[in-house]
Write a protein that holds these residues in place. Structure first.
Motif, mmCIF file in Angstrom:
data_model
loop_
_atom_site.group_PDB
_atom_site.id
_atom_site.type_symbol
_atom_site.label_atom_id
_atom_site.label_comp_id
_atom_site.label_asym_id
_atom_site.label_seq_id
_atom_site.Cartn_x
_atom_site.Cartn_y
_atom_site.Cartn_z
ATOM 1 N N VAL A 110 44.507 42.529 35.178
ATOM 2 C CA VAL A 110 45.342 43.626 35.454
ATOM 3 C C VAL A 110 44.940 43.869 36.875
ATOM 4 C CG1 VAL A 110 47.286 44.605 35.033
ATOM 5 C CG2 VAL A 110 46.701 42.986 33.870
ATOM 6 N N MET A 111 43.497 44.106 36.949
ATOM 7 C CA MET A 111 42.867 44.881 37.694
ATOM 8 C C MET A 111 42.588 44.527 39.167
ATOM 9 S SD MET A 111 42.888 49.088 36.588
ATOM 10 C CE MET A 111 43.623 50.048 37.786
ATOM 11 N N ALA A 112 42.592 43.442 38.888
ATOM 12 C CA ALA A 112 41.289 42.554 39.647
ATOM 13 C C ALA A 112 40.495 43.350 39.923
ATOM 14 C CB ALA A 112 42.217 42.120 41.137
ATOM 15 N N TRP A 113 39.842 43.030 38.555
ATOM 16 C CA TRP A 113 38.243 43.810 38.730
ATOM 17 C C TRP A 113 37.438 42.200 38.176
ATOM 18 C CZ3 TRP A 113 35.909 48.034 39.159
ATOM 19 C CH2 TRP A 113 34.812 47.966 39.238
ATOM 20 N N PRO A 114 36.039 42.013 39.201
ATOM 21 C CA PRO A 114 35.755 40.319 39.187
ATOM 22 C C PRO A 114 34.587 40.731 37.902
ATOM 23 C CG PRO A 114 34.793 41.535 40.960
ATOM 24 C CD PRO A 114 36.045 42.749 40.113
ATOM 25 N N LYS A 168 41.083 39.073 49.352
ATOM 26 C CA LYS A 168 40.804 40.040 48.283
ATOM 27 C C LYS A 168 41.217 38.602 47.366
ATOM 28 C CE LYS A 168 41.177 44.366 46.551
ATOM 29 N NZ LYS A 168 41.474 45.502 46.635
ATOM 30 N N ILE A 169 40.392 38.455 45.908
ATOM 31 C CA ILE A 169 40.904 37.182 45.351
ATOM 32 C C ILE A 169 41.456 38.295 44.385
ATOM 33 C CG2 ILE A 169 40.004 35.785 43.439
ATOM 34 C CD1 ILE A 169 37.484 36.391 46.148
ATOM 35 N N VAL A 170 42.990 38.505 44.075
ATOM 36 C CA VAL A 170 43.302 39.542 43.341
ATOM 37 C C VAL A 170 43.944 38.500 42.385
ATOM 38 C CG1 VAL A 170 45.111 40.985 42.679
ATOM 39 C CG2 VAL A 170 43.863 41.326 44.707
ATOM 40 N N LYS A 171 44.076 38.299 40.912
ATOM 41 C CA LYS A 171 44.348 36.950 39.826
ATOM 42 C C LYS A 171 46.013 37.439 39.249
ATOM 43 C CE LYS A 171 42.656 34.909 37.329
ATOM 44 N NZ LYS A 171 42.893 33.060 38.189
ATOM 45 N N ASP A 172 46.084 38.340 39.513
ATOM 46 C CA ASP A 172 47.347 39.022 39.109
ATOM 47 C C ASP A 172 48.502 39.189 39.792
ATOM 48 O OD1 ASP A 172 48.728 40.211 36.203
ATOM 49 O OD2 ASP A 172 49.397 41.119 38.133
ATOM 50 N N THR A 173 49.826 38.669 39.856
ATOM 51 C CA THR A 173 51.004 38.648 40.916
ATOM 52 C C THR A 173 51.139 39.864 40.592
ATOM 53 O OG1 THR A 173 52.922 38.018 40.101
ATOM 54 C CG2 THR A 173 51.359 36.358 41.001
ATOM 55 N N ASN A 174 51.178 40.185 39.947
ATOM 56 C CA ASN A 174 51.720 41.903 40.106
ATOM 57 C C ASN A 174 50.683 43.572 40.881
ATOM 58 O OD1 ASN A 174 54.426 42.330 38.277
ATOM 59 N ND2 ASN A 174 52.297 41.932 36.356
ATOM 60 N N ALA A 175 49.230 42.016 40.705
ATOM 61 C CA ALA A 175 48.438 43.422 41.721
ATOM 62 C C ALA A 175 48.487 43.354 42.989
ATOM 63 C CB ALA A 175 46.712 43.237 40.472
ATOM 64 N N LEU A 224 48.973 48.479 33.780
ATOM 65 C CA LEU A 224 50.001 48.389 34.496
ATOM 66 C C LEU A 224 50.950 49.814 34.676
ATOM 67 C CD1 LEU A 224 51.880 44.716 33.298
ATOM 68 C CD2 LEU A 224 50.690 45.480 35.930
ATOM 69 N N ILE A 225 50.793 50.242 33.716
ATOM 70 C CA ILE A 225 51.344 51.798 33.682
ATOM 71 C C ILE A 225 50.243 52.810 34.982
ATOM 72 C CG2 ILE A 225 51.315 53.590 32.366
ATOM 73 C CD1 ILE A 225 52.511 52.464 30.108
ATOM 74 N N ALA A 226 48.839 52.489 34.445
ATOM 75 C CA ALA A 226 48.505 53.130 35.692
ATOM 76 C C ALA A 226 48.643 52.703 37.088
ATOM 77 C CB ALA A 226 46.985 52.876 35.009
ATOM 78 N N ILE A 227 48.326 51.741 37.392
ATOM 79 C CA ILE A 227 48.842 51.060 38.362
ATOM 80 C C ILE A 227 49.731 51.665 39.122
ATOM 81 C CG2 ILE A 227 49.431 49.045 39.619
ATOM 82 C CD1 ILE A 227 47.775 47.605 38.123
ATOM 83 N N TYR A 228 51.195 52.162 37.904
ATOM 84 C CA TYR A 228 52.769 52.350 38.724
ATOM 85 C C TYR A 228 52.433 53.720 39.387
ATOM 86 C CZ TYR A 228 57.000 53.811 37.729
ATOM 87 O OH TYR A 228 58.647 54.677 37.575
ATOM 88 N N LEU A 229 51.527 54.521 37.826
ATOM 89 C CA LEU A 229 51.097 56.165 38.358
ATOM 90 C C LEU A 229 50.546 56.783 40.058
ATOM 91 C CD1 LEU A 229 50.941 57.138 34.981
ATOM 92 C CD2 LEU A 229 52.904 57.195 35.676
#
Lengths: 327, 581
Positions: free
Chosen positions: A273-277, B254-261, A150-155
């Protein structure tokens, strides 16, 4: 040696049945089943739910379900996913491959970085460098990886807001329009997406492994034979790498067995968190839905890999450590 | 030779021109045909991955078949809510209201070029109603266990026969057809098992045939579904200027499993659509817009969403006659409604972005809401007074009410663990109840256990009170067929199998009457009457529901006019959406 391996494999059989039955039982002990969520749908009648339950075989006793599944398993069929209405292997395999894109580089990076850091910390104990690395290690140990993500995404977003460019993507494995790219660009695109998840996934483990390495190395460096080696007048480099390091690294050989199931079990919450499939979000979904055979099938594959991995690491141990002999 | 070719081409052109077109009305979009640009890609995201491309076994909301081909013979006009002919050019209802005959539009084609005819509907209906297939739509083809039947009159005429007049008749008739030339032969050869194996996620996308606006271009598991424009759709779907629809070339999900993402992707400008549900996410979007970091639009509180949250008391507690008589007492339930501080729920749980509820009709269904129902609002004095009337006048040492036999006013309240909003509601109720001297023991338990307790039946059921929600209603008749009738599986407060209160019997009868009443005004009157009874009987105590806050990136044009944006109609028709820049 061959006799030993054969004996070990024989031992694995009861372990396999015990572990799979336990896994199957525990999944089934959870209240409700795959169809429970359907029961709150105002449009679905109880008759329909009962019919589906019979079709999925969920109305039969647990031991019967287990035996049926075991029978399939012996025919190398992991079962059928309720949610996907497709064979389990078919639905989990692409996710496992995606996870490997993070797991393999992250594992390599882990050993490449953590071991030198550990050795450095032991050799230069309490130096400024060691203190800084120790501090970072404790931070790394205490911050959960999903939070780090989450911090990485924020940055990344803040940088994007300031400069207008996204240096690394905030989520996903491929860019929009990926299908239209030439093959080489496709690989580069995936690599570009993998950078942040790989770093995040590695950060926690580096902390743990480097502390472990440091401890091992310190212990070995205190041994008598190291003093002897130094007294013989050997160069410090030779003492460290030929005598100390080789011995310090032996306990890690025993942990290599865990790498094999680790290879397929995904990179953890970073993937969510990073939507990696990868396999993690998929497996969490399966647990939430109680997609019985997906959970049981995946656990079985992990179990088999763990057993093989342990066998291999025991054999490796005998190979690197002359004190260990199997009769 | 060349002449013959031209002749053939001219004939083909004439054929195309004679395809009867469905014109998408101007009032469904803010954009005029002259400002529209063609091409481009719409980028959206979805929280859970897809499971199949097969329309007959798909079960989840927002599944792929319903995206690539959303409509059938009739569809709703979002500006009026009425059913209008869509794949049908017209329909007629028989005098006894038991038959509807549809004239199918001519000239429509599947994406593989085959004509769309009555056989497609017949085959689709046969497969949906085959028990062995396990289709999610199975139940919708029956009314009280009696089947609705389809009859092919000729290639372009279909007749639906209903066992009794049904207010939701068009919703059934509006089912989406799938190609008989693809599914029919497999069904004949291999039956249900053959159908179940078709169109899995591993199917070659080129083999998926659609009647709707989209075709599957590619799918990457857990990652992205890319749809492309179906040119066959544009031959008979036009805007008012005669341009083929959709305007877009592609639609990427896009499939994004987390609402924050998802939020991060929207803020980074990587996805075009978002429906943030928490105060925090909404304010982040607003901030980004205000500070000029994101060129987007957000409509906060566009409408309530079609879901409810409520507290239900168990009327079947044979093992505890004290509690059973309490829960069956109207005064007690009314007192509990006075204890629920709905405004606090909206303010605290939904951050001010929610709507209080008083009856089973979702607040978003404005036409159906009876504005004159009695509301037992937050009022602790009134609650205390009602409880005193029940004999709870004294308080014990801990400050809880007891009756003259010393029995304490106390009950257990449960909801599903992990649902933070419901847990907050429960805690608010615990606090308020304590103020009037009612002890509420709250516990959050596993969802499946909760559902098991809630849906258990018989004279003695294992719970006191539960907070839960329902969603998924019908615009034609917004009362649940499983909820209102006393034998219904979701008749959660009383599952003894029979009506206990005369008003339950009355509701049961009104439900059936309303469902068979075809005149909207009369049906609405019945609905109003039902809400009147519900509000007094309080079989469940409705609390509040969240609101809908759609947002979109301003590179998109063609959204709904302000008045049409709601949780029911969404923010736009994708067919009329275009990329501005």
């Amino acid at each position: 040696m061959t006799a030993y391996i054969l004996r070990r494999i024989l031992y694995l059989i009861p372990t396999f049945f015990g572990a799979t039955f336990l896994a199957f039982l525990i999944i089934q002990l959870a209240p409700g089943d795959y169809l429970t969520q359907l029961e709150l749908d105002p449009k679905v009648t109880p008759e329909t739910i009962a019919r589906l339950r019979a079709q999925f075989g969920l109305d039969r006793p647990i031991y019967e379900q287990y035996l049926l599944w075991m029978n399939n398993l012996l025919h190398l069929n992991l079962g059928y996913s309720f949610a996907y209405q497709a064979p389990v292997l078919e639905v989990i395999w692409p996710r496992v491959v995606n996870s490997m894109v993070i797991v393999i580089p992250s594992t390599l990076l882990l050993y490449l970085v953590a071991i030198p850091i550990g050795v450095y910390g032991a050799v230069r104990q309490y130096s400024l460098g060691d203190r800084i690395l120790s501090f970072l290690a404790y931070v790394g140990l205490s911050v959960p990886s999903f939070f780090l993500a989450l911090i990485a995404i924020y940055l990344l977003l803040q940088i994007k807001f300031r400069t207008g460019t996204l240096i690394f993507p905030v989520s996903g494995m491929t860019s929009s329009g990926f299908e239209q790219l030439p093959p080489l660009r496709q690989y580069l695109d995936i690599a570009w997406h993998a950078v942040v998840p790989v770093l995040v996934a590695t950060a926690n483990d580096i902390a743990g492994l480097s502390r472990l390495m440091r401890g091992q190395m310190l212990e070995v460096l205190g041994q008598d034979y190291i003093r002897t080696a130094r007294a013989k007048g050997l160069a410090e480099r030779v003492v460290l790498y030929k005598h100390a390091f080789r011995n310090a690294v032996i306990p890690f050989v025993a942990t290599l067995g865990g790498l094999l199931p680790g290879l397929i079990s995904g990179a953890g919450f970073v993937e969510v968190v990073m939507a990696w499939p990868g396999i993690t979000p998929f497996f969490l979904d399966a647990i939430a839905n109680q997609d019985l055979y997906v959970i049981a099938g995946f656990l079985t594959v992990s179990l088999v890999l763990l057993m093989i991995g342990n066998l291999i690491s025991d054999l490796l141990l005998a190979w690197v450590d002359p004190r260990i002999r199997y009769e | 030779m060349r002449k013959a070719f031209w002749l053939a081409a001219a004939l083909a052109l004439a054929g195309v021109a004679s395809a009867q077109t469905f014109v998408w009305p101007q009032k469904w979009t803010v954009a005029k045909p002259s400002e529209v640009k063609r091409g481009g890609t719409l980028r959206a995201s979805v929280i859970s991955d897809y499971r199949t491309f097969n329309p007959f076994i798909t079960a989840e909301a927002g599944n792929v078949p319903s995206i690539i081909s959303p409509y059938g013979l009739v569809r709703r006009d979002p500006s009026t809510g009425d059913w209008i002919p869509y794949m049908a050019e017209s329909f007629s209802v028989s005098a006894n209201k038991l038959e509807i005959t549809f004239k199918i539009r001519r000239g429509m084609k599947w994406s593989d070029g085959r004509p769309i005819t009555a056989d497609d509907w017949i085959t689709t209906w046969r497969i949906h109603t085959d028990k062995a297939v396990g289709s999610n739509s199975y139940d919708s083809f029956f009314i009280d266990g009696k089947p609705i039947t389809l009859q092919k009159i000729d290639d372009y005429t279909l007749r639906f026969s209903y066992p009794k007049p049904d207010a939701t008749a068009f919703a059934v008739a509006g089912f989406v057809p799938w190609p008989a030339h693809i599914f029919g032969p497999v069904y004949q050869r291999e039956g249900a098992e053959g159908i179940k194996k078709m169109w899995t996620l591993n199917e070659d996308p080129n083999k998926i045939v659609s009647a709707g606006p989209w075709l599957i271009e590619s799918y990457r598991p857990g990652e992205r579904l890319v749809l492309k424009r179906n040119p066959a759709f544009g031959e008979w779907n036009k805007d008012e200027a005669g341009n083929p629809l959709p305007y877009l070339d592609r639609y990427e999900i896009k499939i994004v499993k987390d609402t924050n993402a998802q939020l991060a992707e929207f803020l980074a400008g990587n996805i075009d659509l978002l429906a943030p549900s928490t105060v925090d996410h909404i304010s982040q979007v607003r901030q980004a817009i205000q500070q000029g970091r994101l060129d987007a639009t957000i409509r906060v509180n566009a409408s309530p969403v079609a879901s409810s949250q409520f507290m239900v008391f168990n009327w079947n507690k044979a093992s505890d006659p004290f509690k059973q008589s309490l829960f069956r007492s109207e005064k007690f339930r009314r007192a509990m409604s006075h204890v629920v501080n709905r405004q606090a729920v909206v303010d605290i749980v939904y951050g001010g972005l929610g709507t209080p509820m008083y009856t089973s009709v979702y607040p978003v269904l404005t036409q159906w809401i009876n504005p004159r129902v009695p509301k037992y609002e937050y009022n602790l004095q009134e609650a205390a007074k009602l409880l005193a009337e029940l004999g709870f006048t004294k308080k014990d040492r801990e400050g809880y009410l007891v009756d003259n036999r010393g029995r304490r006013l106390e009950f257990n309240l449960a909801t599903n663990a992990g649902n933070a909003q419901r847990e907050q509601m429960a805690k608010l109720i615990v606090d308020e109840a304590k103020k009037v001297g009612v002890k509420v023991n709250f516990s959050a338990i596993d969802f499946n256990t909760l559902v098991g307790q809630l849906l258990s039946s018989g004279a003695d059921r294992p719970f006191d009170a539960i907070i839960i929600g329902l969603s998924g209603g019908d615009l034609d008749w917004p009362f649940g067929s499983n909820v209102v009738p006393c034998k219904g599986n979701l008749h959660m407060w009383n599952k003894s199998g029979q009506c206990l209160d005369p008003r339950e019997t009355q509701l049961d009868a009104l439900y059936s009457r309303g469902r068979t009443e075809l005149d909207f005004q009369k049906r609405r009157e019945i609905g109003f009457q039902m809400q009147q009874i519900e509000a007094q009987l309080l079989p469940v105590i409705y609390i509040a529901g969240p609101n809908y806050h759609p947002a979109w990136n301003n590179r998109l044009g063609g959204e709904h006019p302000e008045a049409l944006i709601s949780a029911i109609w969404g923010q736009r028709q994708l067919e009329l959406t275009f990329i501005k820049k």
